[in-house]
Scaffold this motif. Sequence first.
Motif, PDB file in Angstrom:
ATOM      1  N   TYR A 121     -10.035 -17.842  12.328  1.00 18.24           N
ATOM      2  CA  TYR A 121      -9.139 -17.084  13.213  1.00 18.24           C
ATOM      3  C   TYR A 121      -8.682 -15.786  12.555  1.00 18.24           C
ATOM      4  O   TYR A 121      -8.709 -14.718  13.180  1.00 18.24           O
ATOM      5  N   PHE A 122      -8.274 -15.841  11.294  1.00 16.98           N
ATOM      6  CA  PHE A 122      -7.795 -14.629  10.616  1.00 16.98           C
ATOM      7  C   PHE A 122      -8.939 -13.654  10.328  1.00 16.98           C
ATOM      8  O   PHE A 122      -8.739 -12.431  10.377  1.00 16.98           O
ATOM      9  N   LEU A 123     -10.140 -14.170  10.047  1.00 13.21           N
ATOM     10  CA  LEU A 123     -11.301 -13.288   9.913  1.00 13.21           C
ATOM     11  C   LEU A 123     -11.637 -12.626  11.253  1.00 13.21           C
ATOM     12  O   LEU A 123     -12.040 -11.460  11.302  1.00 13.21           O
ATOM     13  N   PHE A 124     -11.455 -13.384  12.327  1.00  8.83           N
ATOM     14  CA  PHE A 124     -11.680 -12.859  13.674  1.00  8.83           C
ATOM     15  C   PHE A 124     -10.698 -11.724  13.967  1.00  8.83           C
ATOM     16  O   PHE A 124     -11.085 -10.670  14.506  1.00  8.83           O
ATOM     17  N   ILE A 125      -9.428 -11.902  13.603  1.00  5.92           N
ATOM     18  CA  ILE A 125      -8.429 -10.839  13.783  1.00  5.92           C
ATOM     19  C   ILE A 125      -8.791  -9.607  12.948  1.00  5.92           C
ATOM     20  O   ILE A 125      -8.652  -8.466  13.415  1.00  5.92           O
ATOM     21  N   TYR A 126      -9.268  -9.836  11.732  1.00  3.16           N
ATOM     22  CA  TYR A 126      -9.691  -8.713  10.879  1.00  3.16           C
ATOM     23  C   TYR A 126     -10.825  -7.927  11.531  1.00  3.16           C
ATOM     24  O   TYR A 126     -10.808  -6.686  11.536  1.00  3.16           O
ATOM     25  N   GLU A 127     -11.794  -8.623  12.099  1.00  2.17           N
ATOM     26  CA  GLU A 127     -12.904  -7.950  12.783  1.00  2.17           C
ATOM     27  C   GLU A 127     -12.405  -7.157  13.989  1.00  2.17           C
ATOM     28  O   GLU A 127     -12.905  -6.051  14.278  1.00  2.17           O
ATOM     29  N   ILE A 128     -11.414  -7.709  14.712  1.00  2.53           N
ATOM     30  CA  ILE A 128     -10.849  -6.987  15.857  1.00  2.53           C
ATOM     31  C   ILE A 128     -10.182  -5.697  15.401  1.00  2.53           C
ATOM     32  O   ILE A 128     -10.360  -4.631  16.005  1.00  2.53           O
ATOM     33  N   ILE A 129      -9.405  -5.774  14.312  1.00  7.02           N
ATOM     34  CA  ILE A 129      -8.704  -4.585  13.806  1.00  7.02           C
ATOM     35  C   ILE A 129      -9.700  -3.520  13.377  1.00  7.02           C
ATOM     36  O   ILE A 129      -9.555  -2.331  13.705  1.00  7.02           O
ATOM     37  N   VAL A 130     -10.735  -3.921  12.645  1.00 10.54           N
ATOM     38  CA  VAL A 130     -11.744  -2.960  12.187  1.00 10.54           C
ATOM     39  C   VAL A 130     -12.478  -2.339  13.373  1.00 10.54           C
ATOM     40  O   VAL A 130     -12.663  -1.113  13.445  1.00 10.54           O
ATOM     41  N   SER A 131     -12.873  -3.177  14.326  1.00  9.98           N
ATOM     42  CA  SER A 131     -13.626  -2.681  15.484  1.00  9.98           C
ATOM     43  C   SER A 131     -12.791  -1.762  16.367  1.00  9.98           C
ATOM     44  O   SER A 131     -13.338  -0.904  17.069  1.00  9.98           O
ATOM     45  N   SER A 132     -11.464  -1.942  16.348  1.00  9.27           N
ATOM     46  CA  SER A 132     -10.591  -1.109  17.187  1.00  9.27           C
ATOM     47  C   SER A 132     -10.646   0.360  16.794  1.00  9.27           C
ATOM     48  O   SER A 132     -10.397   1.242  17.624  1.00  9.27           O
ATOM     49  N   PHE A 133     -10.977   0.638  15.514  1.00 12.13           N
ATOM     50  CA  PHE A 133     -10.981   2.024  15.031  1.00 12.13           C
ATOM     51  C   PHE A 133     -12.386   2.625  14.966  1.00 12.13           C
ATOM     52  O   PHE A 133     -12.557   3.742  14.487  1.00 12.13           O
ATOM     53  N   LEU A 134     -13.371   1.869  15.447  1.00 13.48           N
ATOM     54  CA  LEU A 134     -14.746   2.367  15.438  1.00 13.48           C
ATOM     55  C   LEU A 134     -15.141   2.849  16.826  1.00 13.48           C
ATOM     56  O   LEU A 134     -14.853   2.181  17.823  1.00 13.48           O
ATOM     57  N   PRO A 135     -15.805   4.009  16.925  1.00 15.44           N
ATOM     58  CA  PRO A 135     -16.289   4.465  18.234  1.00 15.44           C
ATOM     59  C   PRO A 135     -17.508   3.654  18.645  1.00 15.44           C
ATOM     60  O   PRO A 135     -18.172   3.049  17.785  1.00 15.44           O
ATOM     61  N   PRO A 136     -17.836   3.621  19.939  1.00 10.99           N
ATOM     62  CA  PRO A 136     -17.100   4.238  21.055  1.00 10.99           C
ATOM     63  C   PRO A 136     -16.025   3.298  21.582  1.00 10.99           C
ATOM     64  O   PRO A 136     -16.071   2.088  21.326  1.00 10.99           O
ATOM     65  N   PHE A 137     -15.066   3.860  22.308  1.00  8.23           N
ATOM     66  CA  PHE A 137     -14.024   3.044  22.927  1.00  8.23           C
ATOM     67  C   PHE A 137     -14.430   2.732  24.366  1.00  8.23           C
ATOM     68  O   PHE A 137     -14.747   3.628  25.140  1.00  8.23           O
ATOM     69  N   GLU A 138     -14.427   1.445  24.699  1.00 14.76           N
ATOM     70  CA  GLU A 138     -14.860   0.994  26.032  1.00 14.76           C
ATOM     71  C   GLU A 138     -13.744   1.237  27.049  1.00 14.76           C
ATOM     72  O   GLU A 138     -12.990   0.348  27.415  1.00 14.76           O
ATOM     73  N   LYS A 139     -13.635   2.492  27.500  1.00 15.39           N
ATOM     74  CA  LYS A 139     -12.512   2.901  28.342  1.00 15.39           C
ATOM     75  C   LYS A 139     -12.523   2.220  29.704  1.00 15.39           C
ATOM     76  O   LYS A 139     -11.483   1.782  30.195  1.00 15.39           O
ATOM     77  N   GLN A 140     -13.684   2.112  30.323  1.00 11.62           N
ATOM     78  CA  GLN A 140     -13.761   1.518  31.658  1.00 11.62           C
ATOM     79  C   GLN A 140     -13.379   0.039  31.635  1.00 11.62           C
ATOM     80  O   GLN A 140     -12.658  -0.433  32.519  1.00 11.62           O
ATOM     81  N   ILE A 141     -13.873  -0.675  30.632  1.00 11.24           N
ATOM     82  CA  ILE A 141     -13.515  -2.090  30.509  1.00 11.24           C
ATOM     83  C   ILE A 141     -12.024  -2.233  30.238  1.00 11.24           C
ATOM     84  O   ILE A 141     -11.355  -3.115  30.796  1.00 11.24           O
ATOM     85  N   PHE A 142     -11.481  -1.367  29.403  1.00 11.04           N
ATOM     86  CA  PHE A 142     -10.052  -1.398  29.073  1.00 11.04           C
ATOM     87  C   PHE A 142      -9.191  -1.206  30.322  1.00 11.04           C
ATOM     88  O   PHE A 142      -8.238  -1.948  30.560  1.00 11.04           O
ATOM     89  N   TYR A 165     -17.175  -4.791  22.333  1.00 13.02           N
ATOM     90  CA  TYR A 165     -17.401  -4.682  23.778  1.00 13.02           C
ATOM     91  C   TYR A 165     -16.548  -5.671  24.576  1.00 13.02           C
ATOM     92  O   TYR A 165     -16.026  -5.322  25.643  1.00 13.02           O
ATOM     93  N   LEU A 166     -16.394  -6.897  24.079  1.00 12.03           N
ATOM     94  CA  LEU A 166     -15.717  -7.955  24.847  1.00 12.03           C
ATOM     95  C   LEU A 166     -14.272  -8.190  24.429  1.00 12.03           C
ATOM     96  O   LEU A 166     -13.403  -8.409  25.267  1.00 12.03           O
ATOM     97  N   ILE A 167     -14.029  -8.159  23.124  1.00  9.61           N
ATOM     98  CA  ILE A 167     -12.748  -8.635  22.605  1.00  9.61           C
ATOM     99  C   ILE A 167     -11.700  -7.529  22.529  1.00  9.61           C
ATOM    100  O   ILE A 167     -10.573  -7.688  23.009  1.00  9.61           O
ATOM    101  N   VAL A 168     -12.060  -6.404  21.916  1.00  8.98           N
ATOM    102  CA  VAL A 168     -11.080  -5.333  21.673  1.00  8.98           C
ATOM    103  C   VAL A 168     -10.407  -4.851  22.963  1.00  8.98           C
ATOM    104  O   VAL A 168      -9.172  -4.728  23.012  1.00  8.98           O
ATOM    105  N   PRO A 169     -11.161  -4.556  24.053  1.00 10.10           N
ATOM    106  CA  PRO A 169     -10.469  -4.103  25.285  1.00 10.10           C
ATOM    107  C   PRO A 169      -9.495  -5.131  25.835  1.00 10.10           C
ATOM    108  O   PRO A 169      -8.423  -4.761  26.339  1.00 10.10           O
ATOM    109  N   ARG A 170      -9.829  -6.413  25.742  1.00  7.08           N
ATOM    110  CA  ARG A 170      -8.944  -7.458  26.265  1.00  7.08           C
ATOM    111  C   ARG A 170      -7.684  -7.600  25.429  1.00  7.08           C
ATOM    112  O   ARG A 170      -6.578  -7.733  25.967  1.00  7.08           O
ATOM    113  N   VAL A 171      -7.825  -7.557  24.122  1.00  7.06           N
ATOM    114  CA  VAL A 171      -6.651  -7.679  23.249  1.00  7.06           C
ATOM    115  C   VAL A 171      -5.727  -6.475  23.419  1.00  7.06           C
ATOM    116  O   VAL A 171      -4.500  -6.626  23.539  1.00  7.06           O
ATOM    117  N   LEU A 172      -6.289  -5.263  23.440  1.00 12.94           N
ATOM    118  CA  LEU A 172      -5.460  -4.064  23.602  1.00 12.94           C
ATOM    119  C   LEU A 172      -4.779  -4.040  24.970  1.00 12.94           C
ATOM    120  O   LEU A 172      -3.585  -3.717  25.065  1.00 12.94           O
TER     121      LEU A 172
END
Length: 251
Positions: free
Chosen positions: A11-32, A131-138
Amino acid sequence: MKKIFIGLGEYFLFIYEIIVSSFLPPFEKQIFIYEIYKIGVKSLPVCLMTSFAVGMVLGLQTGMSSISVLNEPAYIGTVVTFSLVKELGPILTAVVLVGRVAAAITAEIGSMRVTEQIDAMYTLGTDPIKYLIVPRVLAFTIVIPILTIISNIIGITGGGIISYLRFDIPSTIYIRDCLDYLYLNDFFHGLIKSVIFGIMISTIACYKGFYTEGGAEGVGRATTSCVVMSIVCLLIGDYFLSSLLIALGIG
């Protein structure tokens, strides 16, 4: 016990991956944007109905209790406002979103996992976390404080309606009771809670879906586990978060 520690590590490794991926382009604006609509707009009616009913019950119970103690309905607005803004508003909104949204997120991502759609994303060079996780969490984290603020207003309104219809308290007196003892720190107390709850619920829901195993039956188990774990974490975390915020002088 070993499975619990392995799960926490994942779970904590999963959160780390989410944080890292949040700052990497591109940002999935339409899904968000779509997730904001699905989580926020579609959840608004049930959140408002829940908060309005709770506000009316709080107003009724506070008025009856103050009559039995003080022989008059006093401080209804104060009790309703503090109860909703600092505690019931954030926790009730979070619980509603657990049942309505978090379970659906787990089932959706879990179904993609067991049908190997997520594995196909890796094969095609698409990062499923991005693609799947970051837009949902944000989206979840941004929407839940907004829903909490709106729910608080509706709940306080419900308490005001009951105080007027049942106890003949003018709206001006009720509003004055609501605002006299309310400070900005009390507002931020509930707002910070709602943000933390949003992060907690969304990451648990996505984690349970992302690591689903066992076909359709596994999706059902993951969805049930998401709801149970989210509510338990909310209730336990609520106490420690309240203690921390009070110690920091926020509410």
